[in-house]
Design a protein around this motif. Structure first.
Motif, PDB file in Angstrom:
ATOM      1  N   VAL A  87       0.849  -1.198   0.000  1.00  0.00           N
ATOM      2  CA  VAL A  87       0.000   0.000   0.000  1.00  0.00           C
ATOM      3  C   VAL A  87       0.883   1.246   0.000  1.00  0.00           C
ATOM      4  CG1 VAL A  87      -1.645   1.330   1.389  1.00  0.00           C
ATOM      5  CG2 VAL A  87      -2.033  -1.109   1.002  1.00  0.00           C
ATOM      6  N   ALA A  88       1.962   1.213   0.774  1.00  0.00           N
ATOM      7  CA  ALA A  88       2.889   2.352   0.784  1.00  0.00           C
ATOM      8  C   ALA A  88       3.559   2.514  -0.575  1.00  0.00           C
ATOM      9  CB  ALA A  88       3.928   2.158   1.880  1.00  0.00           C
ATOM     10  N   LEU A  89       3.941   1.403  -1.198  1.00  0.00           N
ATOM     11  CA  LEU A  89       4.647   1.454  -2.476  1.00  0.00           C
ATOM     12  C   LEU A  89       3.844   2.198  -3.534  1.00  0.00           C
ATOM     13  CD1 LEU A  89       7.152   0.621  -4.070  1.00  0.00           C
ATOM     14  CD2 LEU A  89       6.029  -1.565  -4.550  1.00  0.00           C
ATOM     15  N   VAL A  90       2.539   2.024  -3.525  1.00  0.00           N
ATOM     16  CA  VAL A  90       1.672   2.724  -4.486  1.00  0.00           C
ATOM     17  C   VAL A  90       1.870   4.231  -4.387  1.00  0.00           C
ATOM     18  CG1 VAL A  90      -0.727   3.231  -5.085  1.00  0.00           C
ATOM     19  CG2 VAL A  90      -0.071   0.900  -4.512  1.00  0.00           C
ATOM     20  N   GLN A  91       2.163   4.711  -3.186  1.00  0.00           N
ATOM     21  CA  GLN A  91       2.226   6.147  -2.928  1.00  0.00           C
ATOM     22  C   GLN A  91       3.642   6.719  -2.917  1.00  0.00           C
ATOM     23  OE1 GLN A  91      -0.733   7.048   0.365  1.00  0.00           O
ATOM     24  NE2 GLN A  91      -0.363   4.843   0.618  1.00  0.00           N
ATOM     25  N   LEU A  92       4.644   5.881  -3.157  1.00  0.00           N
ATOM     26  CA  LEU A  92       6.026   6.330  -3.041  1.00  0.00           C
ATOM     27  C   LEU A  92       6.558   6.862  -4.372  1.00  0.00           C
ATOM     28  CD1 LEU A  92       7.408   3.665  -0.573  1.00  0.00           C
ATOM     29  CD2 LEU A  92       7.117   6.128  -0.164  1.00  0.00           C
ATOM     30  N   TYR A  93       6.104   8.059  -4.704  1.00  0.00           N
ATOM     31  CA  TYR A  93       6.597   8.778  -5.867  1.00  0.00           C
ATOM     32  C   TYR A  93       6.581  10.264  -5.549  1.00  0.00           C
ATOM     33  CZ  TYR A  93       1.632   9.474  -6.854  1.00  0.00           C
ATOM     34  OH  TYR A  93       0.302   9.804  -6.760  1.00  0.00           O
ATOM     35  N   GLY A  94       7.492  10.994  -6.144  1.00  0.00           N
ATOM     36  CA  GLY A  94       7.594  12.431  -5.894  1.00  0.00           C
ATOM     37  C   GLY A  94       9.046  12.854  -5.833  1.00  0.00           C
ATOM     38  N   GLY A  95       9.357  13.734  -4.888  1.00  0.00           N
ATOM     39  CA  GLY A  95      10.710  14.255  -4.753  1.00  0.00           C
ATOM     40  C   GLY A  95      11.635  13.290  -4.018  1.00  0.00           C
ATOM     41  N   LEU A  96      12.823  13.761  -3.727  1.00  0.00           N
ATOM     42  CA  LEU A  96      13.814  12.913  -3.078  1.00  0.00           C
ATOM     43  C   LEU A  96      13.403  12.473  -1.681  1.00  0.00           C
ATOM     44  CD1 LEU A  96      17.135  14.603  -4.227  1.00  0.00           C
ATOM     45  CD2 LEU A  96      16.050  12.537  -5.112  1.00  0.00           C
ATOM     46  N   ASP A  97      12.461  13.199  -1.070  1.00  0.00           N
ATOM     47  CA  ASP A  97      11.971  12.797   0.255  1.00  0.00           C
ATOM     48  C   ASP A  97      11.297  11.426   0.225  1.00  0.00           C
ATOM     49  OD1 ASP A  97       9.882  14.106  -1.275  1.00  0.00           O
ATOM     50  OD2 ASP A  97       8.644  13.986   0.548  1.00  0.00           O
ATOM     51  N   VAL A  98      10.926  10.961  -0.954  1.00  0.00           N
ATOM     52  CA  VAL A  98      10.348   9.623  -1.104  1.00  0.00           C
ATOM     53  C   VAL A  98      11.329   8.573  -0.577  1.00  0.00           C
ATOM     54  CG1 VAL A  98       9.763   7.877  -2.851  1.00  0.00           C
ATOM     55  CG2 VAL A  98       8.786  10.163  -2.987  1.00  0.00           C
ATOM     56  N   LEU A  99      12.609   8.791  -0.809  1.00  0.00           N
ATOM     57  CA  LEU A  99      13.609   7.820  -0.353  1.00  0.00           C
ATOM     58  C   LEU A  99      13.649   7.748   1.171  1.00  0.00           C
ATOM     59  CD1 LEU A  99      16.427   8.635  -2.907  1.00  0.00           C
ATOM     60  CD2 LEU A  99      14.878   6.660  -2.914  1.00  0.00           C
ATOM     61  N   ASP A 100      13.489   8.887   1.840  1.00  0.00           N
ATOM     62  CA  ASP A 100      13.452   8.890   3.305  1.00  0.00           C
ATOM     63  C   ASP A 100      12.254   8.094   3.819  1.00  0.00           C
ATOM     64  OD1 ASP A 100      15.695  10.573   3.367  1.00  0.00           O
ATOM     65  OD2 ASP A 100      14.445  12.375   3.313  1.00  0.00           O
ATOM     66  N   ARG A 101      11.094   8.352   3.240  1.00  0.00           N
ATOM     67  CA  ARG A 101       9.883   7.623   3.652  1.00  0.00           C
ATOM     68  C   ARG A 101      10.030   6.138   3.366  1.00  0.00           C
ATOM     69  NH1 ARG A 101       6.586  11.421   0.387  1.00  0.00           N
ATOM     70  NH2 ARG A 101       5.782   9.532  -0.548  1.00  0.00           N
ATOM     71  N   ALA A 102      10.589   5.806   2.209  1.00  0.00           N
ATOM     72  CA  ALA A 102      10.726   4.398   1.818  1.00  0.00           C
ATOM     73  C   ALA A 102      11.672   3.646   2.747  1.00  0.00           C
ATOM     74  CB  ALA A 102      11.210   4.308   0.378  1.00  0.00           C
ATOM     75  N   GLU A 103      12.731   4.293   3.213  1.00  0.00           N
ATOM     76  CA  GLU A 103      13.659   3.626   4.131  1.00  0.00           C
ATOM     77  C   GLU A 103      12.954   3.201   5.413  1.00  0.00           C
ATOM     78  OE1 GLU A 103      16.788   6.499   4.435  1.00  0.00           O
ATOM     79  OE2 GLU A 103      17.854   5.663   2.701  1.00  0.00           O
ATOM     80  N   THR A 104      12.001   3.987   5.857  1.00  0.00           N
ATOM     81  CA  THR A 104      11.230   3.628   7.042  1.00  0.00           C
ATOM     82  C   THR A 104      10.271   2.484   6.733  1.00  0.00           C
ATOM     83  OG1 THR A 104      11.375   5.892   7.852  1.00  0.00           O
ATOM     84  CG2 THR A 104       9.624   4.518   8.773  1.00  0.00           C
ATOM     85  N   VAL A 105       9.561   2.585   5.634  1.00  0.00           N
ATOM     86  CA  VAL A 105       8.577   1.570   5.254  1.00  0.00           C
ATOM     87  C   VAL A 105       9.227   0.216   5.018  1.00  0.00           C
ATOM     88  CG1 VAL A 105       6.958   0.880   3.424  1.00  0.00           C
ATOM     89  CG2 VAL A 105       6.956   3.237   4.261  1.00  0.00           C
ATOM     90  N   PHE A 106      10.381   0.200   4.365  1.00  0.00           N
ATOM     91  CA  PHE A 106      11.017  -1.049   3.944  1.00  0.00           C
ATOM     92  C   PHE A 106      12.196  -1.449   4.831  1.00  0.00           C
ATOM     93  CE2 PHE A 106       9.409   0.786  -0.180  1.00  0.00           C
ATOM     94  CZ  PHE A 106       8.284  -0.004  -0.229  1.00  0.00           C
ATOM     95  N   LYS A 107      12.195  -1.009   6.075  1.00  0.00           N
ATOM     96  CA  LYS A 107      13.330  -1.267   6.963  1.00  0.00           C
ATOM     97  C   LYS A 107      13.609  -2.750   7.180  1.00  0.00           C
ATOM     98  CE  LYS A 107      10.722  -0.803  11.293  1.00  0.00           C
ATOM     99  NZ  LYS A 107       9.387  -0.850  10.723  1.00  0.00           N
ATOM    100  N   ASP A 108      12.621  -3.607   6.967  1.00  0.00           N
ATOM    101  CA  ASP A 108      12.792  -5.046   7.163  1.00  0.00           C
ATOM    102  C   ASP A 108      13.169  -5.794   5.890  1.00  0.00           C
ATOM    103  OD1 ASP A 108      12.195  -4.808   9.878  1.00  0.00           O
ATOM    104  OD2 ASP A 108      10.042  -4.936   9.495  1.00  0.00           O
ATOM    105  N   TRP A 109      13.414  -5.083   4.795  1.00  0.00           N
ATOM    106  CA  TRP A 109      13.787  -5.696   3.518  1.00  0.00           C
ATOM    107  C   TRP A 109      15.168  -5.183   3.109  1.00  0.00           C
ATOM    108  CZ3 TRP A 109       8.518  -4.726   4.270  1.00  0.00           C
ATOM    109  CH2 TRP A 109       7.667  -5.828   4.061  1.00  0.00           C
ATOM    110  N   PRO A 110      16.247  -5.892   3.486  1.00  0.00           N
ATOM    111  CA  PRO A 110      17.606  -5.413   3.174  1.00  0.00           C
ATOM    112  C   PRO A 110      17.855  -5.181   1.683  1.00  0.00           C
ATOM    113  CG  PRO A 110      17.692  -7.272   4.698  1.00  0.00           C
ATOM    114  CD  PRO A 110      16.262  -7.122   4.275  1.00  0.00           C
TER     115      PRO A 110
END
Length: 189
Positions: A87-110
Motif C-alpha cells: 500500500v505504501a509502495l503505491v504512494q512512493l513517488y515524488g521528490g527525493l523525500d520519497v527515499l526517506d519515507r521508503a527507508e522507514t517503510v522497507f526497513k525489514d527488507w535489506p
C-alpha cells in the motif's frame, strides 16, 4: 542509444545516465526531469510469499495505475507487513523525500534498502536537473535488473530517454554479463 558492458558498479549506471543527459543537452533540450526507479523492489517484497500469478498480476496492475483502493483490496489476504509495504509502495513517488519515507517503510527488507541507497547515490550525482523518484514504476520490469531512469521534458507525456541496469543481457545466448544502457527515440526528440 548506448550501452556499457562488463561493469556491475553504480559508476556505469551513472556514466550511462550522464551520457543520456549530455545527448539531450547537445540537442538543445532543456528543463530535463530525471525520474529514478529500481526494478528490484517489487520482486524483493514478493519473494517467498507463495503468491499466485494472478495475485502478482493484480499487484502489478494496481502499481501501474497507482490504484491504492485496488492494492488495499489485494492486500486484505496478505501478511500485515507485506500489505502495508505494498500500500505504501503505491504512494512512493515524488521528490527525493520519497527515499526517506521508503527507508522507514522497507526497513525489514535489506535488498530494498540497498536499492534505495543506490538510488540516493545516483540522485545525488545528478546536477543541474530536477530529479524525481517513482518506486512503483514497473515499466520494463522484465528486462531491467536494478536502477532505472527515464528523462522527461515539460509538455511531453512520454519519456525522451529510458535506461538503466540490465545484468541478465546475453543469458539467452549463454553469456550473461552486467550491463547498463539507454535508448533515445530520435523521432520523439
Amino acid at each position: 542509444g548506448a550501452e556499457i558492458y562488463g561493469h556491475a558498479g553504480l559508476e556505469a549506471d551513472l556514466e550511462i545516465l550522464q551520457l543520456a543527459l549530455r545527448c539531450l543537452q547537445a540537442s538543445d533540450v532543456d528543463s530535463l526531469n530525471v525520474d529514478l526507479s529500481d526494478s528490484r523492489i517489487l520482486p524483493a517484497l514478493l519473494r517467498d510469499q507463495g503468491m499466485t500469478a494472478s495475485q502478482r498480476d493484480a499487484i502489478a496492475r494496481a502499481l501501474a495505475h497507482k490504484d491504492i483502493s485496488a492494492m488495499r483490496s489485494i492486500g486484505a489476504s496478505l501478511p500485515t507487513a507485506l500489505r502495508e509495504a505494498l500500500v505504501a509502495l503505491v504512494q512512493l513517488y515524488g521528490g527525493l523525500d520519497v527515499l526517506d519515507r521508503a527507508e522507514t517503510v522497507f526497513k525489514d527488507w535489506p535488498e530494498v534498502l540497498l536499492a534505495l541507497s543506490q538510488l540516493r547515490w545516483l540522485a545525488n550525482h545528478v546536477h543541474g536537473h530536477q530529479v524525481s523518484i517513482d518506486l512503483a514504476d514497473l515499466r520494463g520490469a522484465a528486462y531491467y535488473s536494478g536502477p532505472r531512469f527515464a528523462v522527461f521534458v515539460p509538455e511531453v507525456s512520454d519519456a525522451l530517454v529510458r535506461g538503466g541496469r540490465y545484468d541478465e543481457v546475453g543469458a539467452l545466448f549463454g553469456r550473461k554479463r552486467p550491463a547498463a544502457g539507454f535508448s533515445l527515440d530520435i523521432k520523439a526528440l
